[in-house]
Write a protein that holds these residues in place. Structure first.
Motif, PDB file in Angstrom:
ATOM      1  N   GLU A 285     -22.524 -78.472 -34.002  1.00 24.39           N
ATOM      2  CA  GLU A 285     -23.791 -78.503 -34.745  1.00 24.39           C
ATOM      3  C   GLU A 285     -23.537 -78.538 -36.245  1.00 24.39           C
ATOM      4  O   GLU A 285     -22.847 -77.642 -36.758  1.00 24.39           O
ATOM      5  CB  GLU A 285     -24.646 -77.289 -34.367  1.00 24.39           C
ATOM      6  CG  GLU A 285     -25.037 -77.297 -32.894  1.00 24.39           C
ATOM      7  CD  GLU A 285     -26.013 -76.194 -32.510  1.00 24.39           C
ATOM      8  OE1 GLU A 285     -26.300 -75.315 -33.341  1.00 24.39           O
ATOM      9  OE2 GLU A 285     -26.500 -76.217 -31.363  1.00 24.39           O
ATOM     10  N   PRO A 286     -24.086 -79.555 -36.940  1.00 27.00           N
ATOM     11  CA  PRO A 286     -24.806 -80.708 -36.381  1.00 27.00           C
ATOM     12  C   PRO A 286     -23.863 -81.690 -35.708  1.00 27.00           C
ATOM     13  O   PRO A 286     -22.656 -81.671 -35.970  1.00 27.00           O
ATOM     14  CB  PRO A 286     -25.451 -81.336 -37.631  1.00 27.00           C
ATOM     15  CG  PRO A 286     -24.523 -80.979 -38.738  1.00 27.00           C
ATOM     16  CD  PRO A 286     -24.009 -79.615 -38.425  1.00 27.00           C
ATOM     17  N   PRO A 287     -24.385 -82.581 -34.844  1.00 27.63           N
ATOM     18  CA  PRO A 287     -23.520 -83.581 -34.228  1.00 27.63           C
ATOM     19  C   PRO A 287     -22.861 -84.435 -35.313  1.00 27.63           C
ATOM     20  O   PRO A 287     -23.513 -84.802 -36.295  1.00 27.63           O
ATOM     21  CB  PRO A 287     -24.481 -84.414 -33.383  1.00 27.63           C
ATOM     22  CG  PRO A 287     -25.659 -83.534 -33.153  1.00 27.63           C
ATOM     23  CD  PRO A 287     -25.779 -82.690 -34.386  1.00 27.63           C
ATOM     24  N   PRO A 288     -21.577 -84.747 -35.173  1.00 27.52           N
ATOM     25  CA  PRO A 288     -20.899 -85.533 -36.199  1.00 27.52           C
ATOM     26  C   PRO A 288     -21.485 -86.937 -36.312  1.00 27.52           C
ATOM     27  O   PRO A 288     -22.131 -87.432 -35.379  1.00 27.52           O
ATOM     28  CB  PRO A 288     -19.447 -85.567 -35.709  1.00 27.52           C
ATOM     29  CG  PRO A 288     -19.507 -85.238 -34.259  1.00 27.52           C
ATOM     30  CD  PRO A 288     -20.694 -84.345 -34.069  1.00 27.52           C
ATOM     31  N   PRO A 289     -21.264 -87.613 -37.437  1.00 29.59           N
ATOM     32  CA  PRO A 289     -21.856 -88.939 -37.646  1.00 29.59           C
ATOM     33  C   PRO A 289     -21.487 -89.951 -36.574  1.00 29.59           C
ATOM     34  O   PRO A 289     -22.273 -90.840 -36.259  1.00 29.59           O
ATOM     35  CB  PRO A 289     -21.295 -89.356 -39.018  1.00 29.59           C
ATOM     36  CG  PRO A 289     -20.998 -88.067 -39.704  1.00 29.59           C
ATOM     37  CD  PRO A 289     -20.560 -87.119 -38.639  1.00 29.59           C
ATOM     38  N   HIS A 290     -20.301 -89.813 -35.975  1.00 20.57           N
ATOM     39  CA  HIS A 290     -19.864 -90.784 -34.981  1.00 20.57           C
ATOM     40  C   HIS A 290     -20.305 -90.424 -33.563  1.00 20.57           C
ATOM     41  O   HIS A 290     -19.957 -91.122 -32.608  1.00 20.57           O
ATOM     42  CB  HIS A 290     -18.333 -90.885 -34.996  1.00 20.57           C
ATOM     43  CG  HIS A 290     -17.649 -89.581 -34.701  1.00 20.57           C
ATOM     44  ND1 HIS A 290     -17.340 -88.667 -35.685  1.00 20.57           N
ATOM     45  CD2 HIS A 290     -17.247 -89.029 -33.518  1.00 20.57           C
ATOM     46  CE1 HIS A 290     -16.760 -87.619 -35.125  1.00 20.57           C
ATOM     47  NE2 HIS A 290     -16.689 -87.809 -33.818  1.00 20.57           N
ATOM     48  N   SER A 291     -21.068 -89.357 -33.396  1.00 21.02           N
ATOM     49  CA  SER A 291     -21.461 -88.914 -32.060  1.00 21.02           C
ATOM     50  C   SER A 291     -22.282 -89.974 -31.335  1.00 21.02           C
ATOM     51  O   SER A 291     -23.192 -90.593 -31.919  1.00 21.02           O
ATOM     52  CB  SER A 291     -22.283 -87.628 -32.163  1.00 21.02           C
ATOM     53  OG  SER A 291     -22.839 -87.290 -30.906  1.00 21.02           O
ATOM     54  N   ARG A 292     -21.989 -90.171 -30.070  1.00 15.14           N
ATOM     55  CA  ARG A 292     -22.761 -91.121 -29.250  1.00 15.14           C
ATOM     56  C   ARG A 292     -24.218 -90.693 -29.115  1.00 15.14           C
ATOM     57  O   ARG A 292     -25.095 -91.524 -28.846  1.00 15.14           O
ATOM     58  CB  ARG A 292     -22.139 -91.225 -27.855  1.00 15.14           C
ATOM     59  CG  ARG A 292     -20.804 -91.936 -27.810  1.00 15.14           C
ATOM     60  CD  ARG A 292     -20.205 -91.890 -26.413  1.00 15.14           C
ATOM     61  NE  ARG A 292     -20.962 -92.686 -25.459  1.00 15.14           N
ATOM     62  CZ  ARG A 292     -20.629 -92.782 -24.166  1.00 15.14           C
ATOM     63  NH1 ARG A 292     -19.586 -92.114 -23.704  1.00 15.14           N
ATOM     64  NH2 ARG A 292     -21.349 -93.528 -23.346  1.00 15.14           N
ATOM     65  N   LEU A 293     -24.472 -89.418 -29.282  1.00 16.36           N
ATOM     66  CA  LEU A 293     -25.845 -88.930 -29.154  1.00 16.36           C
ATOM     67  C   LEU A 293     -26.787 -89.606 -30.144  1.00 16.36           C
ATOM     68  O   LEU A 293     -27.974 -89.798 -29.860  1.00 16.36           O
ATOM     69  CB  LEU A 293     -25.879 -87.411 -29.387  1.00 16.36           C
ATOM     70  CG  LEU A 293     -25.152 -86.536 -28.360  1.00 16.36           C
ATOM     71  CD1 LEU A 293     -25.054 -85.103 -28.859  1.00 16.36           C
ATOM     72  CD2 LEU A 293     -25.858 -86.585 -27.002  1.00 16.36           C
ATOM     73  N   ARG A 294     -26.267 -89.970 -31.299  1.00 16.34           N
ATOM     74  CA  ARG A 294     -27.125 -90.511 -32.357  1.00 16.34           C
ATOM     75  C   ARG A 294     -27.699 -91.881 -32.008  1.00 16.34           C
ATOM     76  O   ARG A 294     -28.693 -92.297 -32.613  1.00 16.34           O
ATOM     77  CB  ARG A 294     -26.350 -90.568 -33.674  1.00 16.34           C
ATOM     78  CG  ARG A 294     -25.985 -89.180 -34.210  1.00 16.34           C
ATOM     79  CD  ARG A 294     -25.260 -89.270 -35.539  1.00 16.34           C
ATOM     80  NE  ARG A 294     -24.926 -87.952 -36.070  1.00 16.34           N
ATOM     81  CZ  ARG A 294     -25.711 -87.195 -36.822  1.00 16.34           C
ATOM     82  NH1 ARG A 294     -26.916 -87.649 -37.138  1.00 16.34           N
ATOM     83  NH2 ARG A 294     -25.305 -86.018 -37.254  1.00 16.34           N
ATOM     84  N   SER A 295     -27.075 -92.568 -31.062  1.00 13.25           N
ATOM     85  CA  SER A 295     -27.584 -93.898 -30.679  1.00 13.25           C
ATOM     86  C   SER A 295     -27.991 -93.975 -29.212  1.00 13.25           C
ATOM     87  O   SER A 295     -28.342 -95.049 -28.727  1.00 13.25           O
ATOM     88  CB  SER A 295     -26.517 -94.964 -30.968  1.00 13.25           C
ATOM     89  OG  SER A 295     -25.311 -94.685 -30.252  1.00 13.25           O
TER      90      SER A 295
END
Length: 338
Positions: A285-295
């Motif tokens: 937390e927070p999810p890193p910029p490259h996290s798959r969650l963001r897309s």
């Protein structure tokens, strides 16, 4: 008696101090310290988890203190060694993960927590997260704000399922899970619960008890996590478990991020096997910029807010102050964990 009120931007030091004054009067000196959470995410400090602040700051503030009231302040072995006058630590949250309990016991420092202080808030938020994910509320709100009337979300293929008549599986039936069960039952859902540690009467009062996690997953249109994070529950829902869910199921996690394999969740969303998911908590937390969650598609995300409303802050301060009052009066502590 010198008391440290190590608050933050949610349960403020002044709020702790006001509740302490109401409980024990103004004759005791209350030192105030403000820690950076939640503007800075919590994390590990030395050997404890989910803490805010640093050891040097806490050590300086605890000089001469017999009592520490905090929510996120780290209470490590080094801090306990450097605070010889300390006799009581009260954590204004459900789990004292920011305290080295073994070190506290060795030094005769009593530790209390505040169980249930945010159970109602988290339960409300969980049901809201279910509805937001299932009914596509964030997507349609964003479309309208951008000037587009998203009529396609009224079509059968896009409008999403509802809770009335849905089979909802709850993993964990403690203070939060049992409240979620009551709310879902009122909305017409069929609630099934899995919790190998809960009393059978609590399970039956909440829904249909299921003795096996796999069986719960196979029959759940929606699954919601309410377990504590332990070595046993870490990665509780991975690729194998998610594959047991029926096609078109929904996954919600407002408990702890590491209960769920986030990559496996993304794969299930990307493949279309899962209809939607809602996450308020994350492994990092927070999810890193490259996290798959963001897309990932059809995923609702919020920044660990389920347990945050103004009532919770007051609950935490009141419960903590009541424990300090019992300590000063020589009464048994209500929520002692060490």
């Amino acid at each position: 008696m010198r008391i440290l009120a190590a608050g933050d931007h949610f349960v403020a030091p002044d709020l702790f101090a006001r509740e302490l004054a109401a409980e024990i009067g103004a004759q005791h000196h209350v030192e105030r310290l403000r820690l950076p959470w939640p503007l800075t995410p919590f994390g590990p400090v030395a050997e404890v988890d989910e803490a805010s602040g640093d050891e040097d700051t806490m050590l300086a503030a605890l000089d001469g203190a017999q009592v520490c009231v905090t929510q996120m302040g780290p209470v490590t072995r080094r801090i306990l060694d450097g605070a010889p006058d300390l006799r009581l630590v009260v954590i204004g949250r459900g789990g004292p993960v920011n305290v080295n309990l073994d070190a506290a016991k060795e030094r005769g420092v009593q530790v209390c927590n505040a169980p249930g202080r945010n159970a109602a808030a988290t339960a409300e938020y969980t049901v809201g997260m279910m509805l937001a994910a299932m009914r596509r509320i964030p997507e349609t709100s964003a479309a309208l704000a951008a000037g587009r009337w998203a009529g396609e979300y009224y079509t059968y293929d896009n409008c999403g399922p509802g809770l009335d008549g849905a089979n909802v599986g709850l993993v964990g039936c403690g203070a939060v899970g049992s409240r979620v069960a009551r709310a879902l039952t009122a909305l017409g859902a069929r609630v099934r619960v899995y919790d190998p540690y809960a009393d059978e009467r609590v399970l039956r009062a909440s829904g249909e008890p299921v003795a096996d996690l796999d069986a719960l997953l196979r029959g759940s249109d929606v699954v919601s996590l309410h377990a504590r994070l332990t070595p046993e529950t870490r990665g509780l829902l991975g690729a194998r478990e998610l594959a047991l869910l029926p096609d078109g199921a929904v996954v919600v996690n407002c408990a702890r991020g590491a209960l769920l394999d986030e990559d496996a969740l993304c794969e299930a969303l990307e493949s279309g096997r899962l209809a939607a998911a809602g996450l308020d908590v994350f492994a990092v937390e927070p999810p890193p910029p490259h996290s798959r969650l963001r897309s990932a598609p059809r995923l609702v995300m919020t920044p660990h807010l389920a347990g945050a409303n103004t009532s919770v802050a007051h609950n935490a301060a009141r419960i903590a102050a009541a424990e300090v009052g019992r300590f000063l009066r020589g009464e048994p502590l209500a929520h002692r964990v060490a």
